[in-house]
Design an enzyme around this catalytic site. Structure first.
Site, short mmCIF file in Angstrom:
data_model
loop_
_atom_site.label_atom_id
_atom_site.label_comp_id
_atom_site.label_asym_id
_atom_site.label_seq_id
_atom_site.Cartn_x
_atom_site.Cartn_y
_atom_site.Cartn_z
N ARG A 6 73.70 -13.51 27.67
CA ARG A 6 75.04 -13.40 27.10
C ARG A 6 74.92 -12.75 25.73
NH1 ARG A 6 77.58 -19.01 25.90
NH2 ARG A 6 76.19 -18.82 24.14
N ARG B 24 69.94 -9.51 47.89
CA ARG B 24 70.74 -10.72 47.92
C ARG B 24 72.22 -10.39 47.83
NH1 ARG B 24 70.95 -15.13 44.14
NH2 ARG B 24 71.06 -13.48 42.61
N LYS C 147 64.64 -4.50 36.13
CA LYS C 147 64.11 -5.10 37.36
C LYS C 147 62.97 -4.28 37.95
CE LYS C 147 66.15 -6.73 41.72
NZ LYS C 147 67.31 -7.46 42.21
C1 BTN Z 1 67.27 -8.49 45.65
O1 BTN Z 1 66.86 -8.08 44.56
O2 BTN Z 1 68.46 -8.80 45.80
C2 BTN Z 1 66.30 -8.66 46.77
C3 BTN Z 1 65.67 -7.36 47.19
C4 BTN Z 1 64.70 -7.54 48.33
C5 BTN Z 1 64.16 -6.24 48.84
C6 BTN Z 1 63.10 -6.41 49.90
S1 BTN Z 1 62.28 -4.90 50.30
C7 BTN Z 1 61.53 -5.65 51.65
C8 BTN Z 1 62.57 -6.54 52.30
N1 BTN Z 1 63.40 -5.80 53.21
C9 BTN Z 1 64.67 -5.76 52.82
O3 BTN Z 1 65.60 -5.18 53.44
N2 BTN Z 1 64.83 -6.43 51.68
C10 BTN Z 1 63.56 -6.99 51.22
#
Ligand code: BTN
Length: 277
Positions: free
Chosen positions: A268, A59, A123
């Site tokens: 926080r 993201r 994560k």
């Molecule tokens: C995030 O944490 O910001 C989202 C990560 C999403 C990763 C997955 S792996 C499969 C798909 N292909 C990508 O390039 N991104 C998602």
């Protein structure tokens, strides 16, 4: 991992019934978006899977480090929903992943709004949903497809990750002390995702909201929400109350309960309570 190992464990009607398997690709989301344009060949539920990605995306234009051992998959969906409802799908995917990690692996996984799955504050999975909107009805735009990208740090060695994210990452293999069967885990996520997705596509978040809420991280805790509008970084501090039926984060700021549809949520620390916008 292989496309023939997954179907044996599937109990879905359409998710994962067609799998496009790749040893290596830039991003499975990019591959899936290209395939989604030919709907007759790649119907709803088609999954693109790769052993590793060279340009994995997250993201907010972040990259998603994708060394061997992770699960990198993108699911093509065609929900009859409005574009503004699509972020709710990331939550639904996070819910399906968290449920799988809890039920199958006994891990204390939680959904970190809006799109992560955490184990003890680190994560273990991330979701990136991307959509294409049809142009036939200009007054009422419709989603023509959504690609739901799911990355899970399954058998990843955290030492293979850049130092700056190593501490914040939970590898399932390292949490459990043994390797996982990626076919089984992938199938299980799809098995949990299908009913939740069908519910969501038909009735929104309403039915799964109570169970989803029980898996949310940070509920009733002091949080900071960072949201970026062009040229501006906003920081909101308050108490995280959970998510509403639209999938927005509800934060108590002073005496007000305010819904937010995007941003980065973090706990926080008590010593940084002065930040309020
Ligand atoms: C995030 O944490 O910001 C989202 C990560 C999403 C990763 C997955 S792996 C499969 C798909 N292909 C990508 O390039 N991104 C998602």
């Amino acid at each position: 991992m292989d496309s023939s190992g997954i179907p044996a464990h599937l109990c879905t009607r359409f998710l994962g019934r067609k799998i496009v398997y790749m040893h290596e690709t830039g991003s499975t989301n990019d591959e899936a978006k290209a395939l989604a344009r030919s709907s007759h060949l790649y119907p709803e539920g088609t999954v693109v899977l790769a052993e590793r990605q060279t340009k994995g995306r997250g993201r907010l234009d972040r990259s998603w480090h994708s060394p061997p051992g992770g699960i990198y998959m993108s699911v093509i969906l065609r929900p009859a929903i409005a574009p503004e409802e699509v972020p709710g799908l990331s939550l639904v995917a996070g819910y399906a992943v968290a449920l799988t990690l809890r039920k199958d692996l006994g891990l204390p996984a939680r959904i970190k709004w809006p799109n992560d799955v955490h184990i003890d504050g680190r994560k273990s999975a991330g979701i990136l949903s991307e959509m294409s909107v049809g142009t036939e009805h200009l007054d009422r735009p419709e989603v023509s497809y959504v690609v739901l990208g799911i990355g899970i740090n399954a058998n990843v060695n955290t030492k293979d990750l850049p130092a700056e994210i190593r501490e914040m990452t939970a590898s399932l293999k390292e949490e459990l002390g043994h390797e996982l069967d990626p076919n089984l885990l992938t199938a299980s996520v799809l098995n949990n995702l299908e009913p939740a997705y069908e519910d969501f596509a038909g009735k929104g978040l309403e039915r799964i909201l109570p169970e989803l809420s029980s898996l949310l991280a940070y509920v009733n805790e002091p949080v900071i929400l960072k949201s970026r509008t062009p040229g501006d970084l906003q920081k909101i501090t308050g108490i995280f109350l959970g998510v509403d039926k639209e999938g927005r984060a509800v934060i108590e700021v002073g005496n007000e309960k305010r819904p937010y549809s995007a941003g980065d949520l973090s706990l926080r620390r008590r010593d940084s309570e002065h930040q309020t916008t």
